[in-house]
Motif scaffolding. Structure first.
Motif, PDB file in Angstrom:
ATOM      1  N   SER A   1       0.797  -1.287  -0.090  1.00 11.80           N
ATOM      2  CA  SER A   1      -0.204  -0.005   0.128  1.00 11.80           C
ATOM      3  C   SER A   1       0.762   1.036   0.068  1.00 11.80           C
ATOM      4  CB  SER A   1      -1.037  -0.087   1.194  1.00 11.80           C
ATOM      5  OG  SER A   1      -0.364  -0.211   2.311  1.00 11.80           O
ATOM      6  N   TYR A   2       0.212   2.472  -0.738  1.00  9.68           N
ATOM      7  CA  TYR A   2       0.783   3.558  -0.908  1.00  9.68           C
ATOM      8  C   TYR A   2      -0.030   4.715  -0.503  1.00  9.68           C
ATOM      9  CZ  TYR A   2       4.484   0.981  -3.509  1.00  9.68           C
ATOM     10  OH  TYR A   2       5.307  -0.046  -4.119  1.00  9.68           O
ATOM     11  N   PHE A   3       0.099   5.312   0.569  1.00 10.73           N
ATOM     12  CA  PHE A   3      -0.681   6.417   0.913  1.00 10.73           C
ATOM     13  C   PHE A   3       0.000   7.556   0.397  1.00 10.73           C
ATOM     14  CE2 PHE A   3      -2.407   8.567   5.256  1.00 10.73           C
ATOM     15  CZ  PHE A   3      -3.219   9.153   4.416  1.00 10.73           C
ATOM     16  N   ILE A   4      -0.948   8.113  -0.575  1.00  5.52           N
ATOM     17  CA  ILE A   4      -0.427   9.435  -1.169  1.00  5.52           C
ATOM     18  C   ILE A   4      -0.991  10.678  -0.749  1.00  5.52           C
ATOM     19  CG2 ILE A   4      -0.594  10.475  -3.653  1.00  5.52           C
ATOM     20  CD1 ILE A   4      -0.933   7.715  -4.587  1.00  5.52           C
ATOM     21  N   LEU A   5      -0.224  11.801  -0.265  1.00  2.36           N
ATOM     22  CA  LEU A   5      -0.601  12.641   0.301  1.00  2.36           C
ATOM     23  C   LEU A   5      -0.377  14.013  -0.701  1.00  2.36           C
ATOM     24  CD1 LEU A   5       1.180  12.512   3.892  1.00  2.36           C
ATOM     25  CD2 LEU A   5      -1.000  11.453   3.243  1.00  2.36           C
ATOM     26  N   GLY A   6      -1.173  14.957  -0.470  1.00  2.48           N
ATOM     27  CA  GLY A   6      -1.048  16.226  -1.109  1.00  2.48           C
ATOM     28  C   GLY A   6      -2.215  17.028  -1.370  1.00  2.48           C
TER      29      GLY A   6
ATOM     30  N   TYR B   1      -1.095  -1.091  -4.115  1.00  2.00           N
ATOM     31  CA  TYR B   1      -2.523  -0.698  -3.800  1.00  2.00           C
ATOM     32  C   TYR B   1      -2.009   0.963  -3.201  1.00  2.00           C
ATOM     33  CZ  TYR B   1      -6.492   0.776  -1.034  1.00  2.00           C
ATOM     34  OH  TYR B   1      -7.759   1.332  -0.530  1.00  2.00           O
ATOM     35  N   PRO B   2      -2.132   1.789  -4.665  1.00  2.00           N
ATOM     36  CA  PRO B   2      -2.003   3.318  -4.066  1.00  2.00           C
ATOM     37  C   PRO B   2      -3.277   3.745  -3.647  1.00  2.00           C
ATOM     38  CG  PRO B   2      -1.966   2.844  -6.407  1.00  2.00           C
ATOM     39  CD  PRO B   2      -2.154   1.528  -5.849  1.00  2.00           C
ATOM     40  N   PHE B   3      -3.428   4.669  -2.875  1.00  2.00           N
ATOM     41  CA  PHE B   3      -4.708   5.180  -2.479  1.00  2.00           C
ATOM     42  C   PHE B   3      -4.676   6.706  -2.012  1.00  2.00           C
ATOM     43  CE2 PHE B   3      -3.379   3.565   1.448  1.00  2.00           C
ATOM     44  CZ  PHE B   3      -3.840   4.555   2.492  1.00  2.00           C
ATOM     45  N   ILE B   4      -5.547   7.460  -2.116  1.00  2.00           N
ATOM     46  CA  ILE B   4      -5.848   8.953  -1.727  1.00  2.00           C
ATOM     47  C   ILE B   4      -7.049   8.984  -0.708  1.00  2.00           C
ATOM     48  CG2 ILE B   4      -6.367  11.308  -2.425  1.00  2.00           C
ATOM     49  CD1 ILE B   4      -5.332  10.388  -5.305  1.00  2.00           C
ATOM     50  N   MET B   5      -6.480   9.444   0.401  1.00  2.00           N
ATOM     51  CA  MET B   5      -7.532   9.431   1.579  1.00  2.00           C
ATOM     52  C   MET B   5      -8.925  10.224   1.193  1.00  2.00           C
ATOM     53  SD  MET B   5      -7.094  10.622   5.671  1.00  2.00           S
ATOM     54  CE  MET B   5      -6.784  12.436   5.251  1.00  2.00           C
TER      55      MET B   5
ATOM     56  N   PHE C   1      -6.030   9.826   9.240  1.00  2.00           N
ATOM     57  CA  PHE C   1      -4.655   9.900   9.032  1.00  2.00           C
ATOM     58  C   PHE C   1      -3.605   9.148   9.870  1.00  2.00           C
ATOM     59  CE2 PHE C   1      -0.349  11.498   9.292  1.00  2.00           C
ATOM     60  CZ  PHE C   1       0.019  11.992   7.788  1.00  2.00           C
ATOM     61  N   ALA C   2      -4.084   9.057  11.027  1.00  2.00           N
ATOM     62  CA  ALA C   2      -3.120   8.067  11.862  1.00  2.00           C
ATOM     63  C   ALA C   2      -3.446   6.681  11.608  1.00  2.00           C
ATOM     64  CB  ALA C   2      -3.650   8.238  13.290  1.00  2.00           C
ATOM     65  N   LEU C   3      -4.695   6.120  11.556  1.00  2.00           N
ATOM     66  CA  LEU C   3      -4.846   4.916  10.806  1.00  2.00           C
ATOM     67  C   LEU C   3      -4.227   4.586   9.466  1.00  2.00           C
ATOM     68  CD1 LEU C   3      -8.572   4.551  12.124  1.00  2.00           C
ATOM     69  CD2 LEU C   3      -6.594   3.246  13.267  1.00  2.00           C
ATOM     70  N   LEU C   4      -4.542   5.401   8.597  1.00  2.00           N
ATOM     71  CA  LEU C   4      -3.873   4.758   7.526  1.00  2.00           C
ATOM     72  C   LEU C   4      -2.456   5.081   7.307  1.00  2.00           C
ATOM     73  CD1 LEU C   4      -6.627   7.171   5.251  1.00  2.00           C
ATOM     74  CD2 LEU C   4      -6.485   4.452   5.711  1.00  2.00           C
ATOM     75  N   ALA C   5      -1.763   6.107   7.876  1.00  2.00           N
ATOM     76  CA  ALA C   5      -0.419   5.993   8.017  1.00  2.00           C
ATOM     77  C   ALA C   5       0.231   4.996   8.562  1.00  2.00           C
ATOM     78  CB  ALA C   5       0.135   7.573   8.330  1.00  2.00           C
TER      79      ALA C   5
ATOM     80  N   TYR D   1       3.938   2.353   2.833  1.00  4.18           N
ATOM     81  CA  TYR D   1       4.703   3.567   2.518  1.00  4.18           C
ATOM     82  C   TYR D   1       3.800   4.684   2.166  1.00  4.18           C
ATOM     83  CZ  TYR D   1       8.010  -0.021   0.916  1.00  4.18           C
ATOM     84  OH  TYR D   1       8.971  -1.003   0.870  1.00  4.18           O
ATOM     85  N   ILE D   2       4.439   5.894   2.552  1.00 10.85           N
ATOM     86  CA  ILE D   2       3.673   7.258   2.547  1.00 10.85           C
ATOM     87  C   ILE D   2       4.403   8.211   1.436  1.00 10.85           C
ATOM     88  CG2 ILE D   2       2.807   9.218   3.825  1.00 10.85           C
ATOM     89  CD1 ILE D   2       3.067   7.605   6.518  1.00 10.85           C
ATOM     90  N   VAL D   3       3.491   8.463   0.543  1.00 11.47           N
ATOM     91  CA  VAL D   3       4.166   9.353  -0.455  1.00 11.47           C
ATOM     92  C   VAL D   3       3.453  10.668  -0.416  1.00 11.47           C
ATOM     93  CG1 VAL D   3       4.455   9.456  -3.191  1.00 11.47           C
ATOM     94  CG2 VAL D   3       4.373   7.376  -1.917  1.00 11.47           C
ATOM     95  N   GLY D   4       4.436  12.050  -0.123  1.00  9.72           N
ATOM     96  CA  GLY D   4       3.936  13.201  -0.288  1.00  9.72           C
ATOM     97  C   GLY D   4       4.177  13.908  -1.267  1.00  9.72           C
TER      98      GLY D   4
END
Length: 265
Positions: free
Chosen positions: A51-56, A80-84, A102-106, A111-114
């Motif tokens: 999983s990739y948590f995409i921030l922005g 599995y890339p996703f946007i909150m 945010f806390a649960l997903l992070a 990985y976290i991608v900003g």
């Protein structure tokens, strides 16, 4: 419909939630909504996919760049890339629901991608969250137009392009003076063995002028946070969307499993 109950690892999940809300006592209805969220969204993070948590920023045109990163990652088998913003929301009026989600997903993402293009908006506090434990070791940043430029650090095409952008948009320089400085900059880059041409720099400048987009500027705080990631080889600057798509390839691939997981952190 049966109210959702806690999953087997509910105690660990609730520890994350309690830290996110500062130890506030949760009401029964709030707990039910949190369990509903975890049962719908967290299984994707617990699956065999990476999983990739995409921030922005979700505003246009910035959201297009988040989608570009998401689409590039989707090309990789097992990702599995996703946007909150695409996920189920927590319908609670009292709690700071963003912090909980945010806390649960992070916490449970691999990985976290900003992706950063400005210093204001929701992505600013997100940067402050991921540059320290427990998220730092699995976070990567992609800041547009960032370069830690010093006389000793003009060592890549990205540095040269960024310096050229700053020269071209400087208010105190005439067009002729800017042109001369960019030519001198490229000559210095060639002397340092950097493969870049003045035409490449001018193409990027012309695109920004056509789109009425000045170079992104960041505060000293932002630049220092990006520098921290850069020193750990997890900062990938970009100037165009094509650059960003290419830079996504620098992220860890879906296999093997991430180092932070193996270390037990």
């Amino acid at each position: 419909m049966t109210d959702p109950g806690p999953p087997p690892d509910g105690a660990d999940i609730m520890t994350v939630v309690h830290e996110a809300v500062g130890g506030l006592e949760l009401e029964p209805a709030e707990k039910r909504e949190i369990w509903r969220f975890t049962q719908q969204e967290l299984p994707y993070l617990w699956s065999q996919r990476t999983s990739y948590f995409i921030l922005g920023s979700y505003r246009d045109p910035y959201i297009r760049r988040l989608r570009a990163v998401q689409n590039e990652l989707r090309k990789q088998l097992g990702a599995y890339p996703f946007i909150m913003g695409d996920l189920l929301e927590l319908p609670t009026d009292r709690l700071n629901t963003f912090d909980i989600m945010f806390a649960l997903l992070a916490t449970y993402s691999d990985y976290i991608v900003g992706v950063f293009e400005k210093e204001s908006g929701g992505e600013a506090p997100e940067l402050g969250e991921i540059d320290d434990p427990p998220y730092f070791d699995k976070s990567y940043v992609f800041p547009r137009d960032y370069a830690w430029i010093t006389d000793a650090n003009l060592d890549s095409k990205q540095h040269v392009i960024q310096a050229a952008l700053e020269i071209a948009f400087a208010d105190d320089l005439s067009e002729e003076e800017a042109h001369s400085k960019i030519e001198s900059l490229v000559d210095r880059a060639h002397d340092a063995g950097i493969d870049v041409t003045a035409d490449e720099a001018r193409d990027v400048i012309d695109d920004r002028v056509a789109d009425d987009e000045e170079p992104v500027t960041y505060s000293w705080v932002h630049r220092n946070k990006f520098r921290k990631f850069e020193l750990h080889d997890r900062c990938f600057p970009w100037t165009t969307e094509d650059d960003l798509r290419t830079a996504v390839n620098e992220l860890p691939s879906p296999t093997p499993r991430p180092e932070w997981e193996a270390s037990g952190e």
